[in-house]
Design an enzyme around this catalytic site. Structure first.
Site, PDB file in Angstrom:
ATOM      1  N   LYS A  51      76.733 -19.164  -9.741  1.00 18.19           N
ATOM      2  CA  LYS A  51      75.637 -18.496 -10.448  1.00 18.19           C
ATOM      3  C   LYS A  51      76.165 -17.696 -11.651  1.00 18.19           C
ATOM      4  CE  LYS A  51      71.803 -16.526 -11.495  1.00 18.19           C
ATOM      5  NZ  LYS A  51      70.456 -16.393 -11.081  1.00 18.19           N
ATOM      6  N   ASN A  62      75.651 -18.547 -15.825  1.00 13.53           N
ATOM      7  CA  ASN A  62      75.041 -17.655 -16.809  1.00 13.53           C
ATOM      8  C   ASN A  62      76.042 -17.217 -17.881  1.00 13.53           C
ATOM      9  OD1 ASN A  62      72.514 -17.871 -15.859  1.00 13.53           O
ATOM     10  ND2 ASN A  62      72.396 -15.865 -14.903  1.00 13.53           N
ATOM     11  N   GLY A 103      68.599 -12.163 -25.048  1.00 12.11           N
ATOM     12  CA  GLY A 103      68.172 -10.946 -24.357  1.00 12.11           C
ATOM     13  C   GLY A 103      67.825 -11.328 -22.928  1.00 12.11           C
ATOM     14  N   CYS A 105      68.976 -11.230 -17.301  1.00 11.65           N
ATOM     15  CA  CYS A 105      70.061 -11.888 -16.539  1.00 11.65           C
ATOM     16  C   CYS A 105      71.370 -12.035 -17.290  1.00 11.65           C
ATOM     17  CB  CYS A 105      69.608 -13.264 -16.086  1.00 11.65           C
ATOM     18  SG  CYS A 105      68.270 -13.162 -14.912  1.00 11.65           S
ATOM     19  N   LYS A 113      73.316  -8.746 -18.037  1.00  7.50           N
ATOM     20  CA  LYS A 113      73.606  -8.031 -16.785  1.00  7.50           C
ATOM     21  C   LYS A 113      74.650  -8.788 -15.960  1.00  7.50           C
ATOM     22  CE  LYS A 113      71.499  -8.603 -12.921  1.00  7.50           C
ATOM     23  NZ  LYS A 113      70.881  -8.656 -11.623  1.00  7.50           N
ATOM     24  N   LYS A 156      61.877 -13.451 -25.096  1.00  9.00           N
ATOM     25  CA  LYS A 156      61.723 -14.852 -25.478  1.00  9.00           C
ATOM     26  C   LYS A 156      60.247 -15.217 -25.345  1.00  9.00           C
ATOM     27  CE  LYS A 156      62.563 -17.270 -21.164  1.00  9.00           C
ATOM     28  NZ  LYS A 156      63.388 -18.250 -20.499  1.00  9.00           N
TER      29      LYS A 156
HETATM   30  C1  UDX Z   1      68.600 -17.210 -17.778  1.00  5.35           C
HETATM   31  C2  UDX Z   1      69.117 -18.558 -17.274  1.00  5.35           C
HETATM   32  O1  UDX Z   1      68.675 -19.589 -18.158  1.00  5.35           O
HETATM   33  C3  UDX Z   1      68.613 -18.835 -15.875  1.00  5.35           C
HETATM   34  O2  UDX Z   1      69.162 -20.038 -15.390  1.00  5.35           O
HETATM   35  C4  UDX Z   1      69.030 -17.675 -14.979  1.00  5.35           C
HETATM   36  O3  UDX Z   1      68.579 -17.869 -13.670  1.00  5.35           O
HETATM   37  C5  UDX Z   1      68.512 -16.361 -15.537  1.00  5.35           C
HETATM   38  O4  UDX Z   1      68.976 -16.192 -16.878  1.00  5.35           O
HETATM   39  P1  UDX Z   1      66.335 -16.286 -18.821  1.00  5.35           P
HETATM   40  O5  UDX Z   1      67.088 -15.019 -19.090  1.00  5.35           O
HETATM   41  O6  UDX Z   1      65.007 -16.191 -18.184  1.00  5.35           O
HETATM   42  O7  UDX Z   1      67.202 -17.275 -17.896  1.00  5.35           O
HETATM   43  O8  UDX Z   1      66.093 -17.018 -20.201  1.00  5.35           O
HETATM   44  P2  UDX Z   1      66.818 -18.142 -21.067  1.00  5.35           P
HETATM   45  O9  UDX Z   1      65.859 -19.198 -21.394  1.00  5.35           O
HETATM   46  O10 UDX Z   1      68.073 -18.569 -20.441  1.00  5.35           O
HETATM   47  O11 UDX Z   1      67.124 -17.363 -22.427  1.00  5.35           O
HETATM   48  C6  UDX Z   1      67.956 -16.230 -22.456  1.00  5.35           C
HETATM   49  C7  UDX Z   1      68.073 -15.708 -23.864  1.00  5.35           C
HETATM   50  O12 UDX Z   1      68.906 -16.553 -24.643  1.00  5.35           O
HETATM   51  C8  UDX Z   1      66.760 -15.600 -24.626  1.00  5.35           C
HETATM   52  O13 UDX Z   1      66.731 -14.374 -25.320  1.00  5.35           O
HETATM   53  C9  UDX Z   1      66.798 -16.761 -25.595  1.00  5.35           C
HETATM   54  O14 UDX Z   1      66.066 -16.507 -26.758  1.00  5.35           O
HETATM   55  C10 UDX Z   1      68.283 -16.856 -25.878  1.00  5.35           C
HETATM   56  N1  UDX Z   1      68.718 -18.196 -26.289  1.00  5.35           N
HETATM   57  C11 UDX Z   1      68.656 -19.235 -25.421  1.00  5.35           C
HETATM   58  C12 UDX Z   1      69.241 -18.393 -27.573  1.00  5.35           C
HETATM   59  O15 UDX Z   1      69.307 -17.456 -28.369  1.00  5.35           O
HETATM   60  N2  UDX Z   1      69.657 -19.634 -27.922  1.00  5.35           N
HETATM   61  C13 UDX Z   1      69.600 -20.692 -27.083  1.00  5.35           C
HETATM   62  O16 UDX Z   1      70.015 -21.789 -27.473  1.00  5.35           O
HETATM   63  C14 UDX Z   1      69.074 -20.493 -25.795  1.00  5.35           C
END
Ligand code: UDX
Length: 458
Positions: free
Chosen positions: A226, A230, A280, A283, A286, A343
Site C-alpha cells: 500500500k 502511493n 493533494g 493519502c 500523508k 481534485k
Molecule cells: C490516491 C491513490 O490513487 C489511491 O489508490 C489511494 O488509495 C489513495 O490515494 P486520491 O488521493 O483519492 O487517491 O486521488 P488521486 O486520483 O490518486 O490523485 C491524487 C492527487 O494527485 C490529486 O491532487 C491529483 O490532481 C494529482 N495528480 C494525479 C496529478 O497531479 N497528476 C496525475 O497524473 C495524477
C-alpha cells in the site's frame, strides 16, 4: 514470491454476512458496494450523529454513485447502519476501516485502530463460530501483527475463533465506487492459507465472472504494498512536474506530449503523468510522510520520498511566479482560483493545492476569490473570510487580473476563451491543469500560460 489465488469451487461460495467498522469514505464505500452485491451488510460507526444521517440516506460526502448505492441498500434491506460495535458479532466477515491520521512526528496515529480493535475484541468475546476480521486501514508494516491482532485477541479471549487478514484498499476519491467494482488487483495479507480463504471466497462471490487478480501474501508485504504504491504514484507526479518546469523554459517543448510519449513505454506506463500544480488529498502526502517516519525508525533514509515531497510543495508556486512575471507586484491584484477541491468530483479539501496557493497569494497582497462546484463550503471552513467565494466560474473570473486553473472540473473546460476575455480586467489565465487549448486562447486575445508548455517559441 507472489501467490495468485485460485478461485474456490463454485459450490463453496456462500453469502457471508458482513460488518464494516468505520464509516469514513473507504468504509462506507466498501459497505455500500457489498450491499449492492446482496451481502447483508451493517455499517458501524461510534459517531451516533453520522449513523443517524446515514440511516436517512445522507452520505455526508460527495462521491459519485455512492449516494444511490446507500439509498438502494437501505431500501432493499441489504444495508443498515449501527452505532453499536456489538452488532459486528453476528457477521462472518468484519472489515475495520478507521482513520490513521498523521502525528506531529509524521508517524501514523494508531489510536482509532487500537480503539476499534478493543471494541471489536470485546464484541467477539469467546465467539465460537469462525469469524474473519479484516483490517483495511493504511498502516505501516508490522501493525497488523504487532498491534491490531494482539489487541483484538486480548479482548476477545484466546478461545475466540477468529482469523485475521490485512486487505489494503486502493480507492481514489471521486472514483471510489468504480475502483471497488473494478480494481486492478486485490492484496490479501494473512498468516496462512486457511486465513485467506473466507475473504478470498467473499471476493470471488463479489466479482463473479469478472476474475480478479488476488495476491496472497504476508501481513507485512500487504502493508508495504500500500505504501509503496502511493509513494510511487506521488513520485511519478513529482517527476513529471519537474520535467514540465524544464519544458516550460525550453522552446518547442510541451510536457503533455513528452508524458504521452514516455508513457507508451510499458515499463513506464502512461497514468499519473499529468503535470500540474502538484498533488493533494488525504493519502499521497500523508502516506509518504508515514513511510519516511517508519524508515527513520529503521535508520533508513528515503531520499526519493524526501525529494517527491519537496518538489510537490514547490510546484504550486510556479503559478505565483507566472502571475508575478506577467503582472509585476500582486499587491491589490484580484486573482481568481478556478477549483478549490484537491481534485475534481470530490468536495475534499485535505491538502488541497488551493489552500497553500491562496495563502501564498494573500501573503503577496493579492485579493483572492475562489469557486468550486462543490467544495466552496469546505473551503470556507479552512480559509474562512481570507478569500472570497463565487457561486459560478463566470462570477469568479469577473473583474480579475489573473485566473488560475487549480482543479480540472469539466465545468471549467467548457469556458470559452472569449468568456475570459470579456469577463476579466486583465485577460491572463494560468492553466495549472492543462485544460485549455493555447492556440484558441491566443487567438481570442487571452494570455494563456500552461504548466509544462514552452513559454516562448524560441
Ligand atoms: C490516491 C491513490 O490513487 C489511491 O489508490 C489511494 O488509495 C489513495 O490515494 P486520491 O488521493 O483519492 O487517491 O486521488 P488521486 O486520483 O490518486 O490523485 C491524487 C492527487 O494527485 C490529486 O491532487 C491529483 O490532481 C494529482 N495528480 C494525479 C496529478 O497531479 N497528476 C496525475 O497524473 C495524477
Amino acid at each position: 514470491m507472489i501467490r495468485v489465488h485460485e478461485p474456490p469451487a463454485a459450490s463453496t461460495l456462500g453469502s457471508q454476512t458482513i460488518a464494516v467498522v468505520g464509516m469514513g469514505y473507504v468504509g462506507l464505500t466498501t459497505a455500500a458496494c457489498l450491499a449492492r452485491r446482496h451481502f447483508k451488510t451493517v455499517g458501524i460507526d461510534k459517531d451516533k450523529k453520522r449513523i443517524g444521517r446515514l440511516r436517512n440516506g445522507e452520505t455526508l460526502l460527495h462521491e459519485p454513485g455512492l449516494h444511490a448505492l446507500v439509498r438502494d441498500g437501505l431500501r432493499s434491506g441489504s444495508l443498515r447502519f449501527s452505532s453499536t460495535i456489538q452488532d459486528a458479532r453476528p457477521a462472518d466477515i468484519i472489515f475495520v476501516s478507521v482513520g490513521t491520521p498523521s502525528r506531529r512526528d509524521e508517524s501514523i496515529d494508531l489510536s482509532q485502530v487500537r480503539s476499534a480493535a478493543r471494541g471489536l475484541g470485546a464484541a467477539l468475546r469467546n465467539v465460537e463460530e469462525k469469524k474473519t476480521v479484516v483490517l483495511r486501514s493504511t498502516v505501516v508494516p508490522g501493525t497488523t501483527s504487532g498491534v491490531f491482532i494482539p489487541t483484538v485477541v486480548e479482548h476477545a479471549g484466546k478461545r475466540a475463533n477468529i482469523v485475521f487478514c490485512y486487505n489494503p484498499e486502493f480507492m481514489a476519491e471521486g472514483r471510489a465506487v468504480q475502483d471497488t467494482f473494478h480494481p486492478d488487483r486485490i492484496i490479501i495479507g494473512a498468516k496462512n492459507p486457511e486465513s485467506w480463504y473466507g475473504l478470498a471466497s467473499l471476493y470471488h462471490h463479489f466479482y463473479g465472472f469478472e476474475k480478479q487478480k488476488m495476491i496472497m501474501t504476508t501481513f507485512a508485504n500487504a502493508e508495504m504494498i500500500k505504501y509503496a504504491s502511493n509513494a510511487f504514484l506521488a513520485m511519478k507526479v513529482s517527476f513529471i512536474n519537474q520535467i514540465a518546469n524544464l519544458c516550460s523554459e525550453t522552446p518547442g517543448c510541451d510536457a503533455q506530449t513528452v508524458a504521452e510519449a514516455i508513457g507508451l513505454d510499458k515499463r513506464i506506463g502512461g497514468l499519473f503523468l499529468r503535470a500540474g500544480l502538484g498533488y493533494g488529498g488525504s493519502c499521497l502526502g500523508k502516506d509518504m510522510r508515514a513511510l519516511r517516519a517508519y524508515a527513520k525508525g529503521k535508520d533508513i533514509e528515503l531520499p526519493l520520498v524526501d525529494a517527491t515531497l519537496v518538489v510537490n510543495q514547490a510546484q504550486r508556486m510556479v503559478a505565483v511566479r507566472y502571475a508575478e512575471e506577467q503582472l509585476g507586484s500582486l499587491r491589490g491584484k484580484r486573482v481568481a482560483l478556478l477549483g478549490l477541491a484537491f481534485k475534481p468530483e470530490t468536495d475534499d479539501m485535505r491538502e488541497a493545492v488551493s489552500v497553500r496557493l491562496a495563502e501564498a497569494l494573500l501573503a503577496k497582497g493579492a485579493q483572492v476569490i475562489g469557486h468550486d462546484p462543490v467544495a466552496n463550503g469546505n473551503a470556507r471552513s479552512l480559509l474562512g473570510d481570507r478569500i472570497a467565494y463565487a457561486d459560478s466560474a463566470e462570477e469568479c473570473i469577473s473583474g480579475s487580473d489573473c485566473a488560475i486553473v487549480v482543479t480540472e472540473w469539466d465545468q471549467f473546460r467548457r469556458l470559452a476563451a472569449r468568456t475570459f476575455r470579456r469577463a476579466m480586467r486583465h485577460p491572463l489565465v494560468i492553466d495549472g491543469r492543462r485544460i485549455y487549448d493555447p492556440e484558441k486562447f491566443g487567438k481570442a486575445g487571452v494570455t494563456l500560460i500552461a504548466v509544462g508548455l514552452a513559454r516562448s517559441s524560441g
